[in-house]
Design a protein around this motif. Structure first.
Motif, PDB file in Angstrom:
ATOM      1  N   PRO A 121     -18.064 -39.483 -83.547  1.00 53.23           N
ATOM      2  CA  PRO A 121     -17.092 -39.056 -82.215  1.00 53.23           C
ATOM      3  C   PRO A 121     -17.746 -40.274 -81.157  1.00 53.23           C
ATOM      4  CG  PRO A 121     -19.168 -37.420 -82.359  1.00 53.23           C
ATOM      5  CD  PRO A 121     -19.176 -38.420 -83.704  1.00 53.23           C
ATOM      6  N   GLY A 122     -16.671 -40.413 -80.358  1.00 51.52           N
ATOM      7  CA  GLY A 122     -16.768 -41.696 -79.426  1.00 51.52           C
ATOM      8  C   GLY A 122     -17.916 -41.323 -78.577  1.00 51.52           C
ATOM      9  N   ILE A 123     -18.319 -42.580 -77.752  1.00 46.44           N
ATOM     10  CA  ILE A 123     -19.313 -42.606 -76.801  1.00 46.44           C
ATOM     11  C   ILE A 123     -18.800 -42.091 -75.400  1.00 46.44           C
ATOM     12  CG2 ILE A 123     -21.305 -43.884 -75.796  1.00 46.44           C
ATOM     13  CD1 ILE A 123     -21.641 -45.473 -78.451  1.00 46.44           C
ATOM     14  N   SER A 124     -18.714 -40.894 -75.282  1.00 51.28           N
ATOM     15  CA  SER A 124     -17.657 -40.409 -74.316  1.00 51.28           C
ATOM     16  C   SER A 124     -18.131 -40.363 -72.871  1.00 51.28           C
ATOM     17  CB  SER A 124     -17.582 -38.860 -74.243  1.00 51.28           C
ATOM     18  OG  SER A 124     -18.927 -38.175 -74.399  1.00 51.28           O
ATOM     19  N   CYS A 125     -19.436 -41.133 -72.752  1.00 50.96           N
ATOM     20  CA  CYS A 125     -20.120 -41.400 -71.269  1.00 50.96           C
ATOM     21  C   CYS A 125     -19.682 -42.987 -71.020  1.00 50.96           C
ATOM     22  CB  CYS A 125     -21.630 -41.246 -71.298  1.00 50.96           C
ATOM     23  SG  CYS A 125     -22.124 -42.361 -72.669  1.00 50.96           S
ATOM     24  N   ALA A 126     -19.155 -43.688 -71.851  1.00 57.67           N
ATOM     25  CA  ALA A 126     -18.398 -44.836 -71.383  1.00 57.67           C
ATOM     26  C   ALA A 126     -17.197 -44.927 -70.742  1.00 57.67           C
ATOM     27  CB  ALA A 126     -18.349 -45.649 -72.582  1.00 57.67           C
ATOM     28  N   ASP A 127     -17.138 -45.462 -69.740  1.00 57.94           N
ATOM     29  CA  ASP A 127     -15.896 -45.454 -68.841  1.00 57.94           C
ATOM     30  C   ASP A 127     -14.855 -46.513 -69.268  1.00 57.94           C
ATOM     31  OD1 ASP A 127     -17.238 -47.061 -67.571  1.00 57.94           O
ATOM     32  OD2 ASP A 127     -17.153 -46.125 -65.819  1.00 57.94           O
ATOM     33  N   MET A 128     -15.200 -47.411 -70.126  1.00 61.95           N
ATOM     34  CA  MET A 128     -14.373 -48.574 -70.510  1.00 61.95           C
ATOM     35  C   MET A 128     -14.239 -48.595 -72.067  1.00 61.95           C
ATOM     36  SD  MET A 128     -14.257 -52.332 -68.403  1.00 61.95           S
ATOM     37  CE  MET A 128     -15.199 -53.162 -69.570  1.00 61.95           C
ATOM     38  N   PRO A 129     -13.708 -47.699 -72.637  1.00 59.75           N
ATOM     39  CA  PRO A 129     -13.592 -47.927 -74.267  1.00 59.75           C
ATOM     40  C   PRO A 129     -12.714 -49.100 -74.320  1.00 59.75           C
ATOM     41  CG  PRO A 129     -12.474 -45.870 -73.627  1.00 59.75           C
ATOM     42  CD  PRO A 129     -12.864 -46.668 -72.113  1.00 59.75           C
ATOM     43  N   ILE A 130     -13.342 -50.201 -75.396  1.00 63.88           N
ATOM     44  CA  ILE A 130     -12.664 -51.222 -75.586  1.00 63.88           C
ATOM     45  C   ILE A 130     -12.124 -51.453 -77.058  1.00 63.88           C
ATOM     46  CG2 ILE A 130     -13.595 -52.644 -73.787  1.00 63.88           C
ATOM     47  CD1 ILE A 130     -15.773 -53.686 -75.717  1.00 63.88           C
ATOM     48  N   ASP A 131     -11.279 -52.394 -77.229  1.00 61.90           N
ATOM     49  CA  ASP A 131     -10.942 -52.182 -78.850  1.00 61.90           C
ATOM     50  C   ASP A 131     -10.263 -53.925 -78.816  1.00 61.90           C
ATOM     51  OD1 ASP A 131     -10.591 -51.826 -81.514  1.00 61.90           O
ATOM     52  OD2 ASP A 131      -9.770 -50.062 -81.271  1.00 61.90           O
ATOM     53  N   HIS A 132     -10.064 -54.180 -80.092  1.00 60.55           N
ATOM     54  CA  HIS A 132      -9.488 -55.548 -80.485  1.00 60.55           C
ATOM     55  C   HIS A 132      -8.356 -55.801 -79.593  1.00 60.55           C
ATOM     56  CE1 HIS A 132      -9.168 -58.838 -83.348  1.00 60.55           C
ATOM     57  NE2 HIS A 132      -7.927 -58.754 -83.109  1.00 60.55           N
ATOM     58  N   GLY A 133      -8.182 -57.135 -79.020  1.00 61.33           N
ATOM     59  CA  GLY A 133      -7.192 -57.494 -78.375  1.00 61.33           C
ATOM     60  C   GLY A 133      -7.479 -57.237 -76.844  1.00 61.33           C
ATOM     61  N   ASP A 134      -8.262 -56.550 -76.425  1.00 59.41           N
ATOM     62  CA  ASP A 134      -8.381 -56.110 -75.151  1.00 59.41           C
ATOM     63  C   ASP A 134      -9.076 -57.473 -74.393  1.00 59.41           C
ATOM     64  OD1 ASP A 134      -7.782 -53.735 -75.364  1.00 59.41           O
ATOM     65  OD2 ASP A 134      -9.630 -52.530 -75.062  1.00 59.41           O
ATOM     66  N   VAL A 135      -8.710 -57.589 -73.037  1.00 63.31           N
ATOM     67  CA  VAL A 135      -9.230 -58.610 -72.108  1.00 63.31           C
ATOM     68  C   VAL A 135     -10.101 -57.956 -71.115  1.00 63.31           C
ATOM     69  CG1 VAL A 135      -8.586 -60.564 -70.451  1.00 63.31           C
ATOM     70  CG2 VAL A 135      -7.441 -60.119 -72.696  1.00 63.31           C
TER      71      VAL A 135
END
Ligand SMILES: [Fe+2]
Length: 359
Positions: A89-103
């Protein structure tokens, strides 16, 4: 990278982790990549001393060998925390989930996010906007590659990540890894393509996987503590922000000294012991001295440490705050637990119009 980017490579010796600071020299917006919990005061001090505003703290992946400094830096600066959204399950405390292609932007500059899974599912590589630097985390290391034998690791996936997402960058692109255990600080894409013993030269996927599946590495020492803490974004279990000192608003400088403001010292004069380490003749000069200060010149301090009382926190003072900084190093070595250097010394004290005695 161009001169309008401020760049620092920082090191945590206990975990051999590199932390990277990048900032837009004009706007002063900054990001930190792969911060280490125990180094948050160092990193914060550097940001402050360079006059930078931390916009985001980023992790290349969920680490198993150290705890992230993300939560502590968020508390200190209000920055955002970016880590891959692919951890399940995601790291829900992170407020800026990032993925491929994000800047990820910092001022006029930015980092491109490239997914480079294989060491873990959520590994990413951050690439500078001019493609001159790649922060590869534990995907591609200098003459190595991250292990694939825990945390959903997969050597086939890592092979495709490195060849597809990192080796496709210009040969001149600098490679800055998450760790190095042999004193190496950086490499380039071209160099790793040629000389990496796991994936360079003419190695194909089978060669790489065969190598990686037979590393026979020991279980990571820190994993049982680090993973649960990193799933909390590095928030301590008791939720308390550790401070350099409990007795006053003490700050740690990038030089590693503990420092306190003269105004606070003046307002809390009775609660602290003032140790003035100037030469006796300096007491006669125009700056004067703080009422009740104990005078032990720095060159005598080592021999006279037993004369310094330990009941109250010791604030070391000198002309400009340099010699007294060295005095705090001696106090620490002698086992004093509550001490600080007064920032700016008597020069700043008198500039602020704080009360002095004259001989
Ligand atoms: Fe890792």
């Amino acid at each position: 990278m161009s001169p309008d980017v401020i760049f620092r490579q920082l090191y945590d010796a206990a975990s051999s982790t590199y932390t990277y600071l990048l900032a837009d020299a004009r706007s002063r917006d900054a990001v930190l990549i792969d911060s280490v919990y125990e180094q948050h005061l160092r990193d914060k001090a550097l940001l402050d001393e360079l006059g930078l505003m931390l916009r985001a703290v980023l992790d290349t992946h969920c680490h198993a060998d150290h705890v992230t400094g993300a939560w502590l830096l968020q508390q200190a600066t209000g920055c955002r925390y970016g880590i891959s959204r692919r951890y399940q399950p995601g790291i829900s405390c992170a407020d800026m989930p990032i993925d491929h292609g994000d800047v990820v932007r910092f001022g006029e500059r930015s980092l491109e996010v490239r997914a480079t899974p294989g060491h873990t599912d959520g590994c990413v590589t951050f690439v500078s906007d001019d493609r001159s630097m790649a922060f590869t985390g534990d995907a591609l290391l200098i003459r190595g590659a991250g292990r694939c034998d825990f945390q959903q690791g997969n050597a086939h996936t890592l092979y495709r990540s490195i060849t597809g997402q990192i080796f496709s960058l210009p040969d001149t692109c600098a490679v800055y890894p998450g760790h190095d255990y042999n004193g190496r600080t950086m490499s380039t894409v071209g160099e790793e393509k040629a000389h990496n013993p796991r994936i360079g030269g003419r190695a194909d996927e089978r060669d790489f996987v065969g190598f990686m599946e037979n590393l026979n590495l020991p279980h990571p020492k820190q994993i049982d503590q680090a993973l649960p803490a990193n799933l909390r974004c590095g928030r301590p279990e008791d939720g308390r922000v550790p401070r350099p000192a409990e007795w006053g608003p003490v700050r740690q400088t990038y030089a590693g000294l503990l420092e306190i403001e003269p105004e606070w010292v003046a307002q809390h004069r009775a609660e602290v012991h003032i140790l003035d380490v100037r030469q006796p003749q300096e007491m006669q000069e125009s700056l004067g001295f703080i009422d009740g200060a104990q005078l032990i010149p720095l060159n005598e301090l080592k021999a006279r440490l037993s004369e310094v009382p330990r009941e109250r926190p010791v604030v070391a003072v000198c002309h400009a705050g340099m010699r007294s900084g060295q005095a705090t190093v001696m106090l620490r070595a002698a086992g004093f637990e509550r001490y600080a250097n007064m920032r700016g010394g008597m020069l700043l004290w008198s500039q602020l119009g704080l009360p002095v005695r004259k001989a």
